[in-house]
Design a protein around this motif. Structure first.
Motif, PDB file in Angstrom:
ATOM      1  N   ILE A   1       0.862  -1.182   0.000  1.00 39.16           N
ATOM      2  CA  ILE A   1       0.000   0.000   0.000  1.00 39.16           C
ATOM      3  C   ILE A   1       0.899   1.232   0.000  1.00 39.16           C
ATOM      4  O   ILE A   1       1.762   1.377   0.880  1.00 39.16           O
ATOM      5  CB  ILE A   1      -0.929   0.021   1.225  1.00 39.16           C
ATOM      6  N   CYS A   2       0.712   2.111  -0.978  1.00 39.26           N
ATOM      7  CA  CYS A   2       1.606   3.254  -1.167  1.00 39.26           C
ATOM      8  C   CYS A   2       0.807   4.545  -1.315  1.00 39.26           C
ATOM      9  O   CYS A   2      -0.346   4.535  -1.759  1.00 39.26           O
ATOM     10  CB  CYS A   2       2.462   3.062  -2.419  1.00 39.26           C
ATOM     11  N   VAL A   3       1.445   5.656  -0.967  1.00 38.94           N
ATOM     12  CA  VAL A   3       0.863   6.976  -1.197  1.00 38.94           C
ATOM     13  C   VAL A   3       1.937   7.882  -1.783  1.00 38.94           C
ATOM     14  O   VAL A   3       3.127   7.698  -1.558  1.00 38.94           O
ATOM     15  CB  VAL A   3       0.304   7.618   0.101  1.00 38.94           C
ATOM     16  N   THR A   4       1.472   8.872  -2.530  1.00 42.44           N
ATOM     17  CA  THR A   4       2.378   9.884  -3.060  1.00 42.44           C
ATOM     18  C   THR A   4       2.378  11.106  -2.151  1.00 42.44           C
ATOM     19  O   THR A   4       1.432  11.337  -1.392  1.00 42.44           O
ATOM     20  CB  THR A   4       1.956  10.317  -4.475  1.00 42.44           C
TER      21      THR A   4
ATOM     22  N   ALA B   1      -2.979  18.156  -9.105  1.00 44.82           N
ATOM     23  CA  ALA B   1      -3.237  16.736  -9.374  1.00 44.82           C
ATOM     24  C   ALA B   1      -1.955  16.069  -9.853  1.00 44.82           C
ATOM     25  O   ALA B   1      -1.137  16.676 -10.549  1.00 44.82           O
ATOM     26  CB  ALA B   1      -4.339  16.597 -10.424  1.00 44.82           C
ATOM     27  N   ARG B   2      -1.773  14.791  -9.514  1.00 42.30           N
ATOM     28  CA  ARG B   2      -0.487  14.122  -9.688  1.00 42.30           C
ATOM     29  C   ARG B   2      -0.332  13.457 -11.058  1.00 42.30           C
ATOM     30  O   ARG B   2      -0.020  12.269 -11.174  1.00 42.30           O
ATOM     31  CB  ARG B   2      -0.271  13.123  -8.561  1.00 42.30           C
ATOM     32  N   LEU B   3      -0.488  14.234 -12.098  1.00 38.46           N
ATOM     33  CA  LEU B   3      -0.245  13.736 -13.452  1.00 38.46           C
ATOM     34  C   LEU B   3       1.210  13.312 -13.617  1.00 38.46           C
ATOM     35  O   LEU B   3       1.530  12.396 -14.388  1.00 38.46           O
ATOM     36  CB  LEU B   3      -0.613  14.816 -14.470  1.00 38.46           C
TER      37      LEU B   3
ATOM     38  N   ASP C   1      -7.688   8.601  -5.793  1.00 40.42           N
ATOM     39  CA  ASP C   1      -7.102   9.864  -5.330  1.00 40.42           C
ATOM     40  C   ASP C   1      -7.628  10.184  -3.938  1.00 40.42           C
ATOM     41  O   ASP C   1      -8.768   9.872  -3.591  1.00 40.42           O
ATOM     42  CB  ASP C   1      -7.354  11.020  -6.306  1.00 40.42           C
ATOM     43  N   ILE C   2      -6.775  10.778  -3.118  1.00 38.43           N
ATOM     44  CA  ILE C   2      -7.118  11.018  -1.715  1.00 38.43           C
ATOM     45  C   ILE C   2      -7.826  12.367  -1.601  1.00 38.43           C
ATOM     46  O   ILE C   2      -7.195  13.419  -1.590  1.00 38.43           O
ATOM     47  CB  ILE C   2      -5.870  10.975  -0.822  1.00 38.43           C
ATOM     48  N   THR C   3      -9.150  12.305  -1.524  1.00 36.66           N
ATOM     49  CA  THR C   3      -9.960  13.516  -1.382  1.00 36.66           C
ATOM     50  C   THR C   3     -10.747  13.526  -0.076  1.00 36.66           C
ATOM     51  O   THR C   3     -11.124  14.587   0.399  1.00 36.66           O
ATOM     52  CB  THR C   3     -10.932  13.667  -2.565  1.00 36.66           C
TER      53      THR C   3
ATOM     54  N   TYR D   1      -5.466  15.414  -2.741  1.00 35.86           N
ATOM     55  CA  TYR D   1      -5.307  15.119  -4.171  1.00 35.86           C
ATOM     56  C   TYR D   1      -4.007  14.374  -4.464  1.00 35.86           C
ATOM     57  O   TYR D   1      -3.428  14.501  -5.541  1.00 35.86           O
ATOM     58  CB  TYR D   1      -5.430  16.391  -5.021  1.00 35.86           C
ATOM     59  N   GLU D   2      -3.551  13.595  -3.482  1.00 37.23           N
ATOM     60  CA  GLU D   2      -2.458  12.664  -3.711  1.00 37.23           C
ATOM     61  C   GLU D   2      -3.057  11.332  -4.178  1.00 37.23           C
ATOM     62  O   GLU D   2      -4.282  11.157  -4.199  1.00 37.23           O
ATOM     63  CB  GLU D   2      -1.641  12.474  -2.439  1.00 37.23           C
TER      64      GLU D   2
END
Length: 341
Positions: free
Chosen positions: A163-166, A211-213, A231-233, A286-287
């Motif tokens: 499990i990963c997040v930016t 946004a992480r384009l 996306d984390i909203t 928005y990650e």
């Protein structure tokens, strides 16, 4: 100038003129006619997502500049497509305007829309305007594509996936708390100065998120294909539970691995809040939250700006947060409100 003094056609012509030259080759005919003309791809699926932002629910114009609002609305729409692994191409923007708004206000909103369109290389190809009795509403429809068979769903996480997040989490929520605090402190005098010094990062994360384009481009460069993504909203907790429940799996995440910026920690301390809870429940970051095969661990170790925070388990193991001290608690989606009064 008041909107009532200008015809609807004149208003639309004025605010959409800067959008007539397309950024994306799939835009054949953009804004200015009864409908846009887009070129579909024979090798890709079309993605469509809609966002609706309401004054008093999603934003407060006491402290939220209209230009930033236009930018954030586009980010919200584009981010949904990115979370599916897709490339955004076009957006449509609709506005509900009460009588207190003037032409200059609409221009400011559209300036933010244009800035975001240029950043994401998307085209504004349509929309609508209407009257509102309750304030301002902004609706955004985002259109994009994803190669056939490559859409990343919420429902395809697998046991033992990482499990990963930016980026980092909780900053947008703390930026909101700072804005609300200064709104309450505002005394109505023209020389009032809000106390924002040293908190520029969390304000930017709330008012002008990106946004992480870039992450999708990174995935393409290194050949990484997430097994599930969102996306984390609505906060890490709520969005992680969406993936787990859609995929019929459980999870373990580790508190000490959740990325939180030092400015977020400092602001949380000022408010007497736990920064981990802010990251779990704050939202509007928005990650990207994604799962990846365990075999991708060595590759993920080399990628900047990505944190491995846990792993996927059997559904029967539940949804658990492992604290820095080693104790475990259930993950629940409390969800802070997007606006506070």
């Amino acid at each position: 100038m008041e909107i009532a003094e200008m015809s609807t056609v004149g208003l639309v012509q004025k605010v959409t003129e800067p959008f007539r030259t397309p950024h994306d080759p799939s835009t054949i005919l953009g804004i200015g006619d009864d409908a846009a003309v887009l070129r579909p791809s024979a090798t890709a699926h079309t993605l469509v997502s809609t966002e609706l932002l309401m004054e008093g629910i999603h934003f407060d114009l006491v402290y939220f500049p209209l230009r930033y609002l236009g930018f954030k609305a586009i980010t919200a729409g584009v981010s949904d497509l990115i979370a599916m692994g897709g490339t955004p191409h076009q957006v449509l923007v609709s506005l509900g305007l009460s009588g207190r708004f003037q032409v200059e206000d609409v221009t400011a909103i559209m300036d933010g829309v244009r800035e975001a369109c240029e950043l994401y290389r998307v085209d504004l190809v349509g929309g609508d305007t209407t009257s509102s009795l309750t304030g301002l509403a902004i609706g955004v429809t985002a259109i994009g594509t994803v190669p056939e068979g490559d859409a990343v769903l919420r429902s395809t996480a697998r046991k033992d996936d990482l499990i990963c997040v930016t980026g980092d989490l909780g900053a947008a929520y703390m930026g909101l708390q700072l804005l609300v605090r200064e709104k309450r402190a505002y005394d109505g005098t023209p020389d009032f100065q809000p106390e924002f010094a040293g908190r520029e990062y969390i304000l930017q994360r709330q008012m002008k998120p990106i946004a992480r384009l870039d992450i999708l481009r990174l995935f393409a460069e290194v050949g990484l294909h997430p097994t599930a993504m969102i996306d984390i909203t609505d906060g890490l907790a709520g969005d992680l539970l969406r993936i787990c429940k859609s995929s019929n799996v459980g999870c373990r995440i580790f508190e000490k691995r959740i990325p939180i910026d030092h400015e977020t920690v400092g602001m949380a301390s000022d408010f007497g809040l736990d920064p981990t809870l802010c990251a779990l429940n704050g939202g509007e970051d928005y990650e990207l939250l994604f799962t990846a095969p365990l075999t991708a661990k060595e590759l993920l170790d080399t990628l900047p700006g990505i944190s491995q925070i846990g792993f996927v388990t059997d559904a029967t193991d539940g949804y658990r947060l492992v604290s820095s001290g080693g104790s475990e608690t259930d993950i629940t989606a409390q969800g802070f409100s997007k606006q506070s009064s």
